[in-house]
Design an enzyme around this catalytic site. Structure first.
Site, short mmCIF file in Angstrom:
data_model
loop_
_atom_site.label_atom_id
_atom_site.label_comp_id
_atom_site.label_asym_id
_atom_site.label_seq_id
_atom_site.Cartn_x
_atom_site.Cartn_y
_atom_site.Cartn_z
N SER A 1 -14.05 -4.88 45.80
CA SER A 1 -13.64 -3.99 44.69
C SER A 1 -13.48 -2.43 45.34
O SER A 1 -14.35 -1.95 46.18
CB SER A 1 -14.48 -3.63 43.59
OG SER A 1 -13.81 -2.88 42.68
N TYR B 1 -22.45 -2.54 38.93
CA TYR B 1 -21.25 -3.32 39.50
C TYR B 1 -20.79 -2.82 40.90
O TYR B 1 -20.49 -3.28 41.69
CB TYR B 1 -20.02 -2.91 38.40
CG TYR B 1 -18.97 -3.66 38.67
CD1 TYR B 1 -18.60 -5.09 38.63
CD2 TYR B 1 -17.87 -2.81 39.35
CE1 TYR B 1 -17.16 -5.60 39.25
CE2 TYR B 1 -16.35 -3.63 39.87
CZ TYR B 1 -16.29 -5.03 39.70
OH TYR B 1 -15.29 -5.44 40.01
N SER C 1 -23.22 -3.98 43.40
CA SER C 1 -22.99 -5.27 43.78
C SER C 1 -21.63 -5.20 44.81
O SER C 1 -21.75 -6.28 45.34
CB SER C 1 -22.47 -6.10 42.53
OG SER C 1 -21.30 -5.89 41.92
N LYS C 2 -20.53 -4.76 44.45
CA LYS C 2 -19.42 -4.75 45.04
C LYS C 2 -19.67 -4.08 46.54
O LYS C 2 -19.13 -4.69 47.67
CB LYS C 2 -18.10 -4.25 44.40
CG LYS C 2 -17.93 -4.91 43.47
CD LYS C 2 -17.39 -6.39 43.85
CE LYS C 2 -16.78 -7.15 42.54
NZ LYS C 2 -16.24 -8.47 42.90
N ILE D 1 -6.46 -3.91 38.39
CA ILE D 1 -5.43 -5.31 38.13
C ILE D 1 -5.64 -5.74 36.79
O ILE D 1 -6.62 -5.83 36.17
CB ILE D 1 -5.99 -6.25 39.28
CG1 ILE D 1 -6.47 -5.77 40.61
CG2 ILE D 1 -5.24 -7.45 39.44
CD1 ILE D 1 -5.23 -5.50 41.25
#
Ligand SMILES: NC(=O)c1ccc[n+]([C@@H]2O[C@H](COP(=O)([O-])OP(=O)(O)OC[C@H]3O[C@@H](n4cnc5c(N)ncnc54)[C@H](O)[C@@H]3O)[C@@H](O)[C@H]2O)c1
Length: 241
Positions: free
Chosen positions: A132, A145, A148-149, A178
């Site tokens: 991401s 998040y 994690s990416k 997206i």
């Protein structure tokens, strides 16, 4: 017939990816935690319900594909979650950290490890990770998040390095904004940011934008490319003055 595993296959990006692979004559064994697919997919498709963060589920998923086809040519790691609650990094809980990391990073890592050991026997394969823009962009209300990416990007790097000698290419796509179930809840926020000029290409990304990039990376047309990250983000990553 080539065989692909696609995780998160019931979601926006996973579904579009599976659809494109199937259209191109690839057999797809898809995994998602949801009890069933939201829509039918046409072609050689098998659905496996399981939780990517669960070791036994991962093992059974790989076994399902191997029992049916005896090989795996492509792995697309799509499954991922945002934190259930957006909380400031100063308030983020360990529970939320574990929830996000166990799926996005640990699940992706150990599924990749299992599949890599199978692909290695055939001296070929392609792995595409969906990380991401959040892997390098700070969002202080969903730090787990972002972390994690960033971890997924290092998974790409490590496996690309380790697996090149076996002819296995490992690359990643970094999606921008997206239109999927994941961004539904924050649609108004992103509409305003895009209207305000956040992106050089002034529109939301579509799941098909990501699927097309995945296909380019795993269809064998780029045999000298590994460890690469492609930003599919409408130009978000460009620094501007
Ligand atoms: N939508 C975006 O703007 C965007 C941007 C950057 C990266 N991404 C990444 O793209 C990937 C796909 O997301 P999406 O936008 O299609 O969202 P989505 O919510 O539509 O799809 C994610 C899918 O993963 C599944 N999933 C969740 N937990 C799982 C688990 N434990 N085991 C197996 N499956 C599980 C969900 O059920 C869902 O079907 C994610 O990794 C996400 O982080 C999305």
């Amino acid at each position: 017939m080539k065989v692909a595993l696609v995780t998160g296959v019931a979601g926006g990006i996973g579904f579009a990816t599976a659809e494109l692979l199937l259209e191109n004559g690839i057999a797809v064994v898809g995994m998602d935690v949801l009890p069933q697919m939201p829509k039918e997919l046409e072609g050689e498709f098998t659905y496996f319900q399981g939780d990517l963060s669960n070791k036994e589920a991962r093992e059974n998923y790989v076994k399902t594909a191997m029992d049916k086809y005896g090989k795996i040519d492509i792995l697309v790691n799509v499954a991922g979650v945002a934190p259930k609650v957006r909380a400031d990094i100063l308030e983020m809980t360990e529970e939320s950290y574990d929830f996000v990391m166990n799926i996005n990073t640990k699940g992706t890592l150990f599924l990749t490890q299992a599949v890599a050991n199978i692909m290695k026997e055939n001296n070929s394969g392609s792995i595409v990770n969906i990380s991401s823009m959040s892997g390098y962009t700070s969002s202080t209300s969903r730090g787990e998040y972002c972390i994690s990416k960033a971890g997924v990007t290092m998974i790409t790097t490590l496996f690309a390095d380790r697996l090149a000698e076996y002819g296995i290419m490992v690359n990643e796509i970094r999606p921008g904004i997206i239109a999927t179930g994941m961004t539904d809840k924050v649609k108004a926020k992103y509409d305003a940011l895009i209207d305000g000029g956040l992106l050089p290409i002034k529109r939301w990304g579509e799941p098909s934008d990501i699927a097309n990039a995945v296909w380019t990376l795993c269809n064998g047309s780029l045999p000298y490319v590994t460890g690469q990250s492609i930003d599919v983000d409408g130009g978000f990553h460009i620094r501007r003055l």
